[in-house]
Scaffold this motif. Structure first.
Motif, PDB file in Angstrom:
ATOM      1  N   VAL A 179      61.154  73.223  60.294  1.00 36.39           N
ATOM      2  CA  VAL A 179      61.567  71.867  60.585  1.00 36.39           C
ATOM      3  C   VAL A 179      60.680  71.213  61.847  1.00 36.39           C
ATOM      4  O   VAL A 179      60.485  71.887  62.778  1.00 36.39           O
ATOM      5  CB  VAL A 179      62.844  71.679  60.799  1.00 36.39           C
ATOM      6  CG1 VAL A 179      63.597  70.248  61.332  1.00 36.39           C
ATOM      7  CG2 VAL A 179      63.907  72.405  59.906  1.00 36.39           C
ATOM      8  N   PRO A 180      60.160  69.902  61.358  1.00 36.15           N
ATOM      9  CA  PRO A 180      59.328  69.439  62.504  1.00 36.15           C
ATOM     10  C   PRO A 180      60.261  68.804  63.537  1.00 36.15           C
ATOM     11  O   PRO A 180      61.211  68.519  63.452  1.00 36.15           O
ATOM     12  CB  PRO A 180      58.764  68.368  61.875  1.00 36.15           C
ATOM     13  CG  PRO A 180      59.619  67.873  60.603  1.00 36.15           C
ATOM     14  CD  PRO A 180      60.070  69.262  60.213  1.00 36.15           C
ATOM     15  N   LEU A 181      59.548  68.872  64.779  1.00 37.49           N
ATOM     16  CA  LEU A 181      60.355  68.253  65.958  1.00 37.49           C
ATOM     17  C   LEU A 181      59.649  67.025  66.468  1.00 37.49           C
ATOM     18  O   LEU A 181      58.273  67.303  66.559  1.00 37.49           O
ATOM     19  CB  LEU A 181      60.699  69.342  66.967  1.00 37.49           C
ATOM     20  CG  LEU A 181      61.328  70.498  66.622  1.00 37.49           C
ATOM     21  CD1 LEU A 181      61.311  71.630  67.711  1.00 37.49           C
ATOM     22  CD2 LEU A 181      62.721  70.078  66.333  1.00 37.49           C
ATOM     23  N   TYR A 182      60.208  66.279  67.120  1.00 34.68           N
ATOM     24  CA  TYR A 182      59.406  64.934  67.599  1.00 34.68           C
ATOM     25  C   TYR A 182      59.932  64.708  69.040  1.00 34.68           C
ATOM     26  O   TYR A 182      61.099  64.998  69.592  1.00 34.68           O
ATOM     27  CB  TYR A 182      59.765  63.596  66.656  1.00 34.68           C
ATOM     28  CG  TYR A 182      59.557  63.946  65.274  1.00 34.68           C
ATOM     29  CD1 TYR A 182      58.290  63.398  64.812  1.00 34.68           C
ATOM     30  CD2 TYR A 182      60.411  64.441  64.233  1.00 34.68           C
ATOM     31  CE1 TYR A 182      57.837  63.698  63.640  1.00 34.68           C
ATOM     32  CE2 TYR A 182      59.949  64.759  62.896  1.00 34.68           C
ATOM     33  CZ  TYR A 182      58.838  64.310  62.706  1.00 34.68           C
ATOM     34  OH  TYR A 182      58.457  64.546  61.395  1.00 34.68           O
ATOM     35  N   SER A 183      59.189  64.036  69.955  1.00 37.35           N
ATOM     36  CA  SER A 183      59.290  63.592  71.151  1.00 37.35           C
ATOM     37  C   SER A 183      60.196  62.442  71.245  1.00 37.35           C
ATOM     38  O   SER A 183      59.998  61.303  70.533  1.00 37.35           O
ATOM     39  CB  SER A 183      57.769  63.289  71.596  1.00 37.35           C
ATOM     40  OG  SER A 183      58.297  62.468  73.052  1.00 37.35           O
ATOM     41  N   GLY A 184      61.118  62.519  72.104  1.00 34.69           N
ATOM     42  CA  GLY A 184      62.154  61.532  72.263  1.00 34.69           C
ATOM     43  C   GLY A 184      61.426  60.510  72.647  1.00 34.69           C
ATOM     44  O   GLY A 184      61.954  59.262  72.332  1.00 34.69           O
ATOM     45  N   GLN A 185      60.495  60.506  73.769  1.00 32.55           N
ATOM     46  CA  GLN A 185      59.761  59.420  74.252  1.00 32.55           C
ATOM     47  C   GLN A 185      58.783  58.752  73.240  1.00 32.55           C
ATOM     48  O   GLN A 185      58.968  57.368  73.276  1.00 32.55           O
ATOM     49  CB  GLN A 185      58.695  60.095  75.313  1.00 32.55           C
ATOM     50  CG  GLN A 185      59.337  60.545  76.450  1.00 32.55           C
ATOM     51  CD  GLN A 185      58.480  60.814  77.721  1.00 32.55           C
ATOM     52  OE1 GLN A 185      57.343  61.351  77.386  1.00 32.55           O
ATOM     53  NE2 GLN A 185      58.579  60.585  78.945  1.00 32.55           N
ATOM     54  N   ASP A 186      58.263  59.383  72.131  1.00 38.14           N
ATOM     55  CA  ASP A 186      57.542  58.800  71.320  1.00 38.14           C
ATOM     56  C   ASP A 186      58.274  58.083  70.379  1.00 38.14           C
ATOM     57  O   ASP A 186      57.989  56.988  69.906  1.00 38.14           O
ATOM     58  CB  ASP A 186      56.980  59.722  70.368  1.00 38.14           C
ATOM     59  CG  ASP A 186      55.559  60.541  71.022  1.00 38.14           C
ATOM     60  OD1 ASP A 186      55.228  59.903  72.177  1.00 38.14           O
ATOM     61  OD2 ASP A 186      55.079  61.536  70.609  1.00 38.14           O
ATOM     62  N   ILE A 187      59.556  58.303  70.110  1.00 39.40           N
ATOM     63  CA  ILE A 187      60.657  57.859  69.281  1.00 39.40           C
ATOM     64  C   ILE A 187      61.160  56.366  70.031  1.00 39.40           C
ATOM     65  O   ILE A 187      61.232  55.489  69.227  1.00 39.40           O
ATOM     66  CB  ILE A 187      61.858  58.627  68.974  1.00 39.40           C
ATOM     67  CG1 ILE A 187      61.245  60.035  68.252  1.00 39.40           C
ATOM     68  CG2 ILE A 187      63.045  57.831  68.213  1.00 39.40           C
ATOM     69  CD1 ILE A 187      62.515  61.000  68.077  1.00 39.40           C
ATOM     70  N   ALA A 188      61.281  56.760  71.318  1.00 38.42           N
ATOM     71  CA  ALA A 188      61.786  55.266  71.856  1.00 38.42           C
ATOM     72  C   ALA A 188      60.894  54.330  72.158  1.00 38.42           C
ATOM     73  O   ALA A 188      61.102  53.021  72.183  1.00 38.42           O
ATOM     74  CB  ALA A 188      62.401  55.652  73.603  1.00 38.42           C
ATOM     75  N   LEU A 189      59.590  54.694  72.075  1.00 36.98           N
ATOM     76  CA  LEU A 189      58.276  53.600  72.197  1.00 36.98           C
ATOM     77  C   LEU A 189      58.288  52.903  70.742  1.00 36.98           C
ATOM     78  O   LEU A 189      57.383  52.196  70.728  1.00 36.98           O
ATOM     79  CB  LEU A 189      57.266  54.199  72.630  1.00 36.98           C
ATOM     80  CG  LEU A 189      57.145  54.556  74.180  1.00 36.98           C
ATOM     81  CD1 LEU A 189      55.869  55.407  74.529  1.00 36.98           C
ATOM     82  CD2 LEU A 189      57.495  53.433  75.065  1.00 36.98           C
ATOM     83  N   LEU A 190      58.561  53.485  69.541  1.00 34.86           N
ATOM     84  CA  LEU A 190      58.304  53.185  68.412  1.00 34.86           C
ATOM     85  C   LEU A 190      58.479  51.440  68.336  1.00 34.86           C
ATOM     86  O   LEU A 190      57.640  50.727  67.571  1.00 34.86           O
ATOM     87  CB  LEU A 190      59.130  53.833  67.120  1.00 34.86           C
ATOM     88  CG  LEU A 190      58.395  55.040  66.803  1.00 34.86           C
ATOM     89  CD1 LEU A 190      59.459  55.694  65.895  1.00 34.86           C
ATOM     90  CD2 LEU A 190      57.176  54.757  66.083  1.00 34.86           C
ATOM     91  N   PRO A 191      59.522  50.877  68.667  1.00 32.74           N
ATOM     92  CA  PRO A 191      59.681  49.304  68.656  1.00 32.74           C
ATOM     93  C   PRO A 191      58.743  48.677  69.408  1.00 32.74           C
ATOM     94  O   PRO A 191      58.693  47.551  69.009  1.00 32.74           O
ATOM     95  CB  PRO A 191      61.254  49.367  69.217  1.00 32.74           C
ATOM     96  CG  PRO A 191      61.978  50.807  68.918  1.00 32.74           C
ATOM     97  CD  PRO A 191      60.786  51.740  69.076  1.00 32.74           C
ATOM     98  N   VAL A 192      58.139  49.216  70.402  1.00 34.01           N
ATOM     99  CA  VAL A 192      57.195  48.776  71.312  1.00 34.01           C
ATOM    100  C   VAL A 192      55.963  48.786  70.853  1.00 34.01           C
ATOM    101  O   VAL A 192      55.045  47.972  70.369  1.00 34.01           O
ATOM    102  CB  VAL A 192      57.130  49.470  72.776  1.00 34.01           C
ATOM    103  CG1 VAL A 192      56.190  48.794  73.548  1.00 34.01           C
ATOM    104  CG2 VAL A 192      58.701  49.346  73.252  1.00 34.01           C
TER     105      VAL A 192
END
Length: 232
Positions: A179-192
């Motif tokens: 299962v892939p894991l993703y950075s919370g920081q990268d996720i939070a920056l997507l709208p930006v």
């Protein structure tokens, strides 16, 4: 005869729990004098083993520690933020924010005072984003969208995994799966980083509704990218 000890070697030499790192961070033993987290033989032999044992309270398990950190985030949880899990505690230990005091390394026992200190930190959400990657379901909740929209974000290459975890689903879901894991920081920056997406429209979609037109056709680096229709 050994000239120096790491944290585990020192704990074994003095017959104390695997709490040497906690003891060092708390000032119960002298600072490492050979290298990072490495002590000379003289420093280890001069340590008060009985004092270390007496000062160590009963460790808490990863599930209770996770509950404490989740409570510190507030109720209800901030928008899109998943609850802290027991495996997150293991990652905080590997990041050096908590001392390992035994048990399964993935869901370890930890020091209650250290958990309480971490819970009081104002930057706790940022620490979790930095050190605790999220699986696809958690990532979708963190972004505030459905799983179908999250999968489209991944397909378009807007975010990449920072690691994987192997899960055994037994026969119910086809056995062992990475299962892939993703950075919370990268996720939070997507709208930006992707301001052309109508994130608000995606976040209020009801189950079974298709993505709005504004998100099904998005320009990316001068080429046309198709936001595939989602069935929820």
């Amino acid at each position: 005869m050994r000239e120096s000890y790491d944290a585990y070697g020192a704990a074994s030499r003095l017959r104390v729990p695997v709490a040497w790192r906690w003891a060092a961070a708390s000032g119960l033993v002298p600072a490492a004098d050979v290298g990072e987290w490495e002590w000379s033989r003289a420093a280890v032999e001069a340590a008060d083993a009985e004092g270390i044992r007496a000062a160590l309270p009963e460790p808490v398990n990863a599930w209770r520690a996770a509950e404490s950190l989740a409570e510190a985030l507030g109720e209800p949880l901030p928008f899109g933020r998943p609850r802290v899990t027991a495996t997150a505690i293991g990652r905080l230990v590997r990041a050096g924010l908590l001392a390992y005091l035994g048990g399964d390394p993935a869901t370890p026992d930890v020091h209650p005072d250290q958990v309480a200190t971490l819970a009081r930190r104002r930057d706790l959400p940022a620490l979790l984003d930095r050190h605790v990657p999220l699986g696809p379901d958690q990532a979708a909740r963190r972004l505030g969208v459905r799983r179908a929209e999250w999968e489209q974000v991944v397909r378009l290459g807007w975010i990449a995994p920072v690691g994987t975890v192997t899960i055994d689903y037994k026969r119910a879901r086809g056995g062992v799966t990475d299962v892939p894991l993703y950075s919370g920081q990268d996720i939070a920056l997507l709208p930006v980083t992707r301001p052309s997406v109508d994130w608000h429209a995606l976040r209020i979609l009801a189950p079974g509704r298709r993505s709005p037109p504004s998100t099904r056709s998005i320009r990316r680096r001068g080429t046309q990218c198709s936001w595939r229709r989602s069935r929820g």
